[in-house]
Write an enzyme that holds these catalytic residues in place. Structure first.
Site, short mmCIF file in Angstrom:
data_model
loop_
_atom_site.label_atom_id
_atom_site.label_comp_id
_atom_site.label_asym_id
_atom_site.label_seq_id
_atom_site.Cartn_x
_atom_site.Cartn_y
_atom_site.Cartn_z
N LYS A 185 46.14 -81.71 -37.51
CA LYS A 185 46.44 -81.75 -36.08
C LYS A 185 45.50 -80.78 -35.38
O LYS A 185 45.53 -79.58 -35.63
CB LYS A 185 47.90 -81.36 -35.82
CG LYS A 185 48.28 -81.42 -34.34
CD LYS A 185 49.75 -81.06 -34.14
CE LYS A 185 50.15 -81.12 -32.67
NZ LYS A 185 51.58 -80.78 -32.47
N LYS A 203 45.91 -86.25 -36.05
CA LYS A 203 46.16 -86.29 -34.62
C LYS A 203 45.12 -85.42 -33.91
O LYS A 203 44.93 -84.27 -34.31
CB LYS A 203 47.58 -85.75 -34.34
CG LYS A 203 47.98 -85.74 -32.88
CD LYS A 203 49.38 -85.17 -32.69
CE LYS A 203 49.79 -85.15 -31.21
NZ LYS A 203 51.14 -84.58 -31.01
#
Length: 430
Positions: free
Chosen positions: A298, A351
């Site tokens: 992320k 992400k």
């Protein structure tokens, strides 16, 4: 109207059960006569016929009632019915140079020349089963539009949410992930509301499981929606995000969500060691069946802006760069992959999605675990904005972006387009 000509010697005897009057499309040429006696045709040694194709393409030629043996005998005798002629080669435009063919043994375009061939050789497929639908929920009864995310709402957990899930299930999307808008009065520096068994998320999970027992529910494990500081962890007075103390809170949050019926808990906080700690906490409470989808890679991305508006969860100060990954880093993702695999993660997530296709492929090539990609709010809103300005075709760009995530190696995609894309794939009008 196309015609099929037969111009072969006809040495076969009378063909039984052939009725000239009822057969449409077979006639003698103008200078010949066709002898019909009862149900038989006596064929002279040489006769020319032409079979005229039906004027309507959807009409098939009428059968003559011949047996297989009679048809084969006619062919053996040389009376071979002809197929339509080969279509002429399309003409090139005026001025096209006349050149010799290139000496190529392999021409990749051969496998792309028709829709059927392209579909036959398509390497990547996209279906509603690949989608996880992120849904924002709040305590209110009405659905509140999210200005920065056209088409998305904070859904009333008892009303609008159930309706949205029903719509998604109707087109094959049976997985959702929940993100709560928590009242400010319930936020605190340590985010204790995150593990309130009667909090918004546990209540919502219980309601959804009661209504749709086979629905797969992912839950978000992080403190930022519950923190008065807006960070994913507990903030020390000098601004440092405390790692181990935050992990302690996250374990309690994951167990609370599992008790409510969550199928997959998804730590998005990026604290070190949280996957292993959560796995141990779940197992200790008898939730060995609950999966962990780790936000493995992320990044500290600028693409999250609309999401933070949706949850009103912007950090009160600073940024998240001390725990989320540097967008400039690629190899570092493998450090996170090895740790998450060793600690017991069941799914690895990247992400954002589209700007990080290389990282998705890196995980796909180096792990046998399922790979998830999150097409984040900024990606979604950019496509929506471009469509409003008539700069792009929304539907085509939406599907292409999702297909690219799949091609890069994502098994599942968290996307706000889940319902819209599934409807398109199922042939429904928007």
């Amino acid at each position: 109207m196309a015609s099929i000509f037969l111009n072969t010697p006809c040495n076969v005897g009378a063909i039984k059960h052939f009725d000239c009057k009822n057969y449409v499309g077979l006639r003698a040429s103008s200078n010949q006569k066709l002898d019909c006696v009862g149900h038989a045709i006596k064929a002279p040694t040489r006769r020319r016929f032409f079979v005229r194709a039906s004027e309507r393409r959807d009409e098939s030629l009428k059968k003559m009632g011949l047996s297989d043996q009679e048809c084969e005998a006619a062919v053996v005798a040389g009376n071979v019915p002809e197929a339509p002629p080969v279509q002429p080669k399309p003409a090139a435009p005026a001025g096209t140079p006349s050149v010799s063919s290139l000496p190529l043994n392999r021409r990749p375009r051969r496998n792309r020349r028709s829709p059927v061939l392209r579909a036959s050789f398509q390497e990547t497929n996209l279906s509603p089963a690949n989608f996880v639908y992120p849904l924002f929920i709040h305590e209110g009864e009405e659905d509140t539009p999210i200005g920065a995310m056209p088409g998305c709402y904070r859904l009333g957990w008892r009303h609008g949410l159930l309706e949205e899930v029903a719509k998604a299930r109707d087109v094959g999307v049976n997985s959702v992930v929940l993100f709560p808008k928590v009242p400010d009065a319930l936020k605190s520096p340590t985010g204790d509301e995150a593990f309130n068994d009667n909090g918004l998320v546990p209540r919502t999970v219980r309601l959804l499981k009661d209504r749709y027992p086979d629905l797969v529910i992912y839950t978000d494990v992080a403190l930022d929606p519950y923190s008065s500081d807006g960070h994913d962890g507990i903030v020390r007075e000098d601004g440092v995000i405390m790692n181990d103390e935050t992990v302690h809170q996250l374990c309690k949050q994951a167990v609370s969500q599992a008790k409510a019926g969550a199928d997959v808990v998804s730590p998005s906080d990026m604290m070190d060691g949280r996957v292993g700690a959560i796995r141990s906490a779940l197992d200790a409470e008898g939730f060995q069946h609950v999966s962990i989808m780790s936000y493995t890679a992320k990044y500290a991305s600028a693409f999250y802006g609309p999401f933070r508006e949706a949850l009103d969860s912007n950090p009160r100060f600073g940024d998240k760069k001390t725990y989320q990954m540097n967008p400039a880093n690629y190899r570092e993702a493998m450090i996170e992959v090895r740790e998450d695999e060793a600690e017991g993660a069941d799914i690895l997530l990247v992400k954002p999605g589209l700007p990080y296709l290389d990282v998705i492929r890196l995980l796909r090539d180096n792990s046998s675990l399922p790979i998830a990609a999150y097409q984040v709010s900024g990606e979604y809103s950019m496509i929506k904005a471009g469509a409003v300005l008539k700069m792009i075709d929304e539907e085509k760009v939406m599907l292409e972006s999702l297909m690219c995530l799949r091609r890069a190696g994502a098994d599942i995609i968290l996307t706000y387009f889940a319902l819209q894309a599934a409807r398109t794939l199922c042939g429904e009008k928007s």
